[in-house]
Design a protein around this motif. Structure first.
Motif, PDB file in Angstrom:
ATOM      1  N   PHE A  34       5.371  -4.242   1.081  1.00 25.03           N
ATOM      2  CA  PHE A  34       4.970  -4.026  -0.312  1.00 25.03           C
ATOM      3  C   PHE A  34       5.500  -2.690  -0.818  1.00 25.03           C
ATOM      4  O   PHE A  34       6.166  -2.623  -1.871  1.00 25.03           O
ATOM      5  CB  PHE A  34       3.440  -4.082  -0.397  1.00 25.03           C
ATOM      6  CG  PHE A  34       2.870  -3.801  -1.748  1.00 25.03           C
ATOM      7  CD1 PHE A  34       2.881  -4.772  -2.742  1.00 25.03           C
ATOM      8  CD2 PHE A  34       2.299  -2.567  -2.038  1.00 25.03           C
ATOM      9  CE1 PHE A  34       2.348  -4.505  -3.997  1.00 25.03           C
ATOM     10  CE2 PHE A  34       1.760  -2.304  -3.282  1.00 25.03           C
ATOM     11  CZ  PHE A  34       1.786  -3.274  -4.263  1.00 25.03           C
ATOM     12  N   LEU A  35       5.251  -1.628  -0.091  1.00 25.29           N
ATOM     13  CA  LEU A  35       5.665  -0.303  -0.531  1.00 25.29           C
ATOM     14  C   LEU A  35       7.173  -0.122  -0.451  1.00 25.29           C
ATOM     15  O   LEU A  35       7.780   0.521  -1.314  1.00 25.29           O
ATOM     16  CB  LEU A  35       4.949   0.762   0.292  1.00 25.29           C
ATOM     17  CG  LEU A  35       3.426   0.818   0.094  1.00 25.29           C
ATOM     18  CD1 LEU A  35       2.790   1.745   1.126  1.00 25.29           C
ATOM     19  CD2 LEU A  35       3.067   1.264  -1.312  1.00 25.29           C
ATOM     20  N   ASP A  36       7.811  -0.695   0.564  1.00 28.15           N
ATOM     21  CA  ASP A  36       9.262  -0.585   0.689  1.00 28.15           C
ATOM     22  C   ASP A  36       9.987  -1.281  -0.469  1.00 28.15           C
ATOM     23  O   ASP A  36      11.115  -0.909  -0.806  1.00 28.15           O
ATOM     24  CB  ASP A  36       9.733  -1.188   2.012  1.00 28.15           C
ATOM     25  CG  ASP A  36       9.439  -0.291   3.206  1.00 28.15           C
ATOM     26  OD1 ASP A  36       9.076   0.887   2.993  1.00 28.15           O
ATOM     27  OD2 ASP A  36       9.555  -0.763   4.351  1.00 28.15           O
ATOM     28  N   SER A  37       9.346  -2.268  -1.070  1.00 27.24           N
ATOM     29  CA  SER A  37       9.973  -3.001  -2.178  1.00 27.24           C
ATOM     30  C   SER A  37      10.010  -2.180  -3.465  1.00 27.24           C
ATOM     31  O   SER A  37      10.719  -2.527  -4.409  1.00 27.24           O
ATOM     32  CB  SER A  37       9.205  -4.293  -2.452  1.00 27.24           C
ATOM     33  OG  SER A  37       7.981  -4.028  -3.126  1.00 27.24           O
ATOM     34  N   GLY A  38       9.233  -1.110  -3.505  1.00 28.35           N
ATOM     35  CA  GLY A  38       9.105  -0.342  -4.738  1.00 28.35           C
ATOM     36  C   GLY A  38       7.779  -0.562  -5.436  1.00 28.35           C
ATOM     37  O   GLY A  38       7.465   0.114  -6.416  1.00 28.35           O
ATOM     38  N   ALA A  39       6.991  -1.534  -4.961  1.00 26.15           N
ATOM     39  CA  ALA A  39       5.659  -1.765  -5.529  1.00 26.15           C
ATOM     40  C   ALA A  39       4.734  -0.619  -5.115  1.00 26.15           C
ATOM     41  O   ALA A  39       4.968   0.047  -4.103  1.00 26.15           O
ATOM     42  CB  ALA A  39       5.103  -3.102  -5.043  1.00 26.15           C
ATOM     43  N   ARG A  40       3.660  -0.394  -5.885  1.00 26.95           N
ATOM     44  CA  ARG A  40       2.818   0.761  -5.612  1.00 26.95           C
ATOM     45  C   ARG A  40       1.310   0.494  -5.725  1.00 26.95           C
ATOM     46  O   ARG A  40       0.524   1.044  -4.970  1.00 26.95           O
ATOM     47  CB  ARG A  40       3.184   1.922  -6.561  1.00 26.95           C
ATOM     48  CG  ARG A  40       4.558   2.524  -6.300  1.00 26.95           C
ATOM     49  CD  ARG A  40       4.600   3.257  -4.993  1.00 26.95           C
ATOM     50  NE  ARG A  40       5.939   3.782  -4.689  1.00 26.95           N
ATOM     51  CZ  ARG A  40       6.836   3.140  -3.968  1.00 26.95           C
ATOM     52  NH1 ARG A  40       6.561   1.942  -3.460  1.00 26.95           N
ATOM     53  NH2 ARG A  40       8.017   3.678  -3.724  1.00 26.95           N
ATOM     54  N   LEU A  41       0.858  -0.305  -6.694  1.00 28.98           N
ATOM     55  CA  LEU A  41      -0.576  -0.375  -6.992  1.00 28.98           C
ATOM     56  C   LEU A  41      -1.314  -1.287  -6.012  1.00 28.98           C
ATOM     57  O   LEU A  41      -1.013  -2.475  -5.897  1.00 28.98           O
ATOM     58  CB  LEU A  41      -0.807  -0.860  -8.429  1.00 28.98           C
ATOM     59  CG  LEU A  41      -2.211  -0.625  -8.989  1.00 28.98           C
ATOM     60  CD1 LEU A  41      -2.163  -0.493 -10.513  1.00 28.98           C
ATOM     61  CD2 LEU A  41      -3.198  -1.720  -8.609  1.00 28.98           C
ATOM     62  N   ILE A  42      -2.296  -0.715  -5.319  1.00 26.39           N
ATOM     63  CA  ILE A  42      -3.162  -1.452  -4.396  1.00 26.39           C
ATOM     64  C   ILE A  42      -4.577  -1.382  -4.946  1.00 26.39           C
ATOM     65  O   ILE A  42      -5.123  -0.297  -5.143  1.00 26.39           O
ATOM     66  CB  ILE A  42      -3.110  -0.854  -2.981  1.00 26.39           C
ATOM     67  CG1 ILE A  42      -1.663  -0.821  -2.462  1.00 26.39           C
ATOM     68  CG2 ILE A  42      -4.002  -1.648  -2.028  1.00 26.39           C
ATOM     69  CD1 ILE A  42      -1.491   0.010  -1.205  1.00 26.39           C
ATOM     70  N   ASP A  43      -5.180  -2.537  -5.193  1.00 23.11           N
ATOM     71  CA  ASP A  43      -6.493  -2.599  -5.845  1.00 23.11           C
ATOM     72  C   ASP A  43      -7.553  -3.125  -4.890  1.00 23.11           C
ATOM     73  O   ASP A  43      -7.323  -4.107  -4.170  1.00 23.11           O
ATOM     74  CB  ASP A  43      -6.416  -3.524  -7.062  1.00 23.11           C
ATOM     75  CG  ASP A  43      -7.758  -3.672  -7.760  1.00 23.11           C
ATOM     76  OD1 ASP A  43      -8.186  -2.715  -8.426  1.00 23.11           O
ATOM     77  OD2 ASP A  43      -8.386  -4.740  -7.621  1.00 23.11           O
ATOM     78  N   SER A  44      -8.735  -2.477  -4.872  1.00 24.81           N
ATOM     79  CA  SER A  44      -9.818  -2.920  -4.015  1.00 24.81           C
ATOM     80  C   SER A  44     -11.157  -2.706  -4.705  1.00 24.81           C
ATOM     81  O   SER A  44     -11.210  -2.421  -5.906  1.00 24.81           O
ATOM     82  CB  SER A  44      -9.760  -2.182  -2.670  1.00 24.81           C
ATOM     83  OG  SER A  44     -10.557  -2.846  -1.713  1.00 24.81           O
ATOM     84  N   SER A  45     -12.242  -2.828  -3.930  1.00 21.61           N
ATOM     85  CA  SER A  45     -13.591  -2.666  -4.476  1.00 21.61           C
ATOM     86  C   SER A  45     -14.587  -2.615  -3.329  1.00 21.61           C
ATOM     87  O   SER A  45     -14.364  -3.230  -2.274  1.00 21.61           O
ATOM     88  CB  SER A  45     -13.940  -3.841  -5.393  1.00 21.61           C
ATOM     89  OG  SER A  45     -15.312  -3.803  -5.769  1.00 21.61           O
ATOM     90  N   PRO A  46     -15.727  -1.916  -3.515  1.00 28.63           N
ATOM     91  CA  PRO A  46     -16.803  -1.990  -2.521  1.00 28.63           C
ATOM     92  C   PRO A  46     -17.321  -3.412  -2.342  1.00 28.63           C
ATOM     93  O   PRO A  46     -17.877  -3.745  -1.292  1.00 28.63           O
ATOM     94  CB  PRO A  46     -17.886  -1.073  -3.098  1.00 28.63           C
ATOM     95  CG  PRO A  46     -17.160  -0.166  -4.023  1.00 28.63           C
ATOM     96  CD  PRO A  46     -16.044  -0.983  -4.596  1.00 28.63           C
ATOM     97  N   MET A  47     -17.127  -4.246  -3.360  1.00 27.44           N
ATOM     98  CA  MET A  47     -17.561  -5.639  -3.288  1.00 27.44           C
ATOM     99  C   MET A  47     -16.772  -6.418  -2.239  1.00 27.44           C
ATOM    100  O   MET A  47     -17.230  -7.465  -1.773  1.00 27.44           O
ATOM    101  CB  MET A  47     -17.387  -6.298  -4.658  1.00 27.44           C
ATOM    102  CG  MET A  47     -17.742  -7.764  -4.731  1.00 27.44           C
ATOM    103  SD  MET A  47     -17.251  -8.472  -6.322  1.00 27.44           S
ATOM    104  CE  MET A  47     -17.644 -10.187  -6.051  1.00 27.44           C
ATOM    105  N   TYR A  48     -15.601  -5.922  -1.852  1.00 27.57           N
ATOM    106  CA  TYR A  48     -14.704  -6.674  -0.980  1.00 27.57           C
ATOM    107  C   TYR A  48     -14.969  -6.418   0.506  1.00 27.57           C
ATOM    108  O   TYR A  48     -14.051  -6.462   1.321  1.00 27.57           O
ATOM    109  CB  TYR A  48     -13.247  -6.335  -1.294  1.00 27.57           C
ATOM    110  CG  TYR A  48     -12.810  -6.599  -2.716  1.00 27.57           C
ATOM    111  CD1 TYR A  48     -13.588  -7.352  -3.587  1.00 27.57           C
ATOM    112  CD2 TYR A  48     -11.611  -6.078  -3.200  1.00 27.57           C
ATOM    113  CE1 TYR A  48     -13.189  -7.577  -4.901  1.00 27.57           C
ATOM    114  CE2 TYR A  48     -11.196  -6.310  -4.500  1.00 27.57           C
ATOM    115  CZ  TYR A  48     -11.991  -7.040  -5.347  1.00 27.57           C
ATOM    116  OH  TYR A  48     -11.600  -7.262  -6.641  1.00 27.57           O
TER     117      TYR A  48
END
Length: 316
Positions: free
Chosen positions: A86-100
């Motif tokens: 994911f990061l090597d591709s140039g993508a950056r945003l990782i989304d999470s939550s305490p709910m997960y």
């Protein structure tokens, strides 16, 4: 008395002429041959965050269910591969939550095991009631997932947003977080989301949107654009329903017109074809799937006419 020199023969003239002709080539051949210029590496498309102008790569990564795993190497290894690709591709945003569940801590642990990976854009949420409980949850999230930092904090599903949103703004003012936002997954909450887009100062909104769930197009996406709010998209594959609907079907040949070679890219490029969207968040724990997903962030995107044609594919 010496004899005058003999006139040069025809052979002598030809040899001399040939030598003169070859000399520049021999000199040139003796010089080092310059290497061809490297072909520029393709980079992922970006869109600016309206409130700051910061360029955000257009494909993100969700972590619901997929990163809620244990600590064993067998469970973590695929996720390490996912984040590396994911990061090597140039993508950056990782989304999470305490709910997960354990997802936040797993993200933090795996990123710590990738010290040379590009810096991610980290986003999580507050999902509780009451100020003290919210502060405790935020501190835990920043410690476990962000290792002391966080780029975006959101009020998850508008839970006690009147309490949490002022706290998030205080954190932003103190430099503890760079952006604040709100989320909700239910269409019944869309009127409230729209009102907050217009009345509150927000940097981001996260909402459901896909090829078969286009309710957000009616009012929310225009409201976000009008108020300078970046849009993150949850459930871009309609929780997997889209793949079920195209199972066994070949990708249309005309998908090549916008540099698309898989159904996952088809669904993501449809979303990115809307100019108000900054970043869909497909969730996966499969390295092959993330490699496919991020390719949607490269090349051409469909225009409005093509997007309607894409929608008709599922109608048939």
């Amino acid at each position: 008395m010496s004899q005058p020199p003999s006139p040069p023969s025809r052979r002598d003239v030809l040899v001399a002429g040939l030598g003169a002709a070859l000399l520049p080539r021999l000199v040139h051949a003796a010089q080092p041959v310059p290497k061809p210029a490297p072909t520029p590496k393709a980079t992922m498309l970006t869109r600016p965050i309206p409130k700051s102008g910061e360029a955000l790569p257009v494909i993100g990564l969700g972590t619901w269910q997929t990163f809620d795993v244990g600590a064993s190497p067998a469970e973590r290894a695929p996720l390490k591969d996912v984040l590396q690709r994911f990061l090597d591709s140039g993508a950056r945003l990782i989304d999470s939550s305490p709910m997960y569940g354990r997802a936040e801590r797993v993200v933090g642990d795996v990123l710590a095991a990738l010290p040379d990976a590009p810096k991610p854009f980290l986003a999580t949420k507050v999902w509780t009631t009451g100020k003290e409980s919210g502060l405790e949850q935020l501190e835990t999230s920043v410690r476990d997932m962000g290792r002391g930092r966080m780029d975006l904090l959101q009020v998850h599903n508008l839970v006690d947003w009147r309490t949490h949103l002022p706290v998030l703004r205080e954190w932003k003012a103190k430099g503890r977080v760079r952006y604040v936002g709100i989320t909700h997954y239910q269409k019944s909450a869309f009127p409230e989301l729209e009102r907050l887009l217009k009345e509150e100062t927000l940097d981001f909104i996260q909402l459901p949107y896909s090829l078969t769930d286009r309710e957000a197009e009616k009012r929310l996406l225009p409201a976000a654009a009008a108020n300078g709010v970046a849009v993150l998209v949850m459930q871009p594959f309609a929780t997997g329903d889209l793949f079920s609907r195209v199972k066994g079907r070949a990708l249309p040949e005309w998908a090549q017109e916008f540099d698309c070679d898989s159904w996952a890219q088809f669904f993501l490029k449809f979303i990115l074809g809307h100019p108000a969207v900054n970043c869909p968040l497909p969730a996966t724990s499969n390295p092959k799937h993330v490699a496919d997903n991020v390719r949607a962030g490269f090349g051409r995107l469909p225009d409005a006419k093509t997007r309607e044609r894409m929608a008709r594919v599922l109608d048939t």
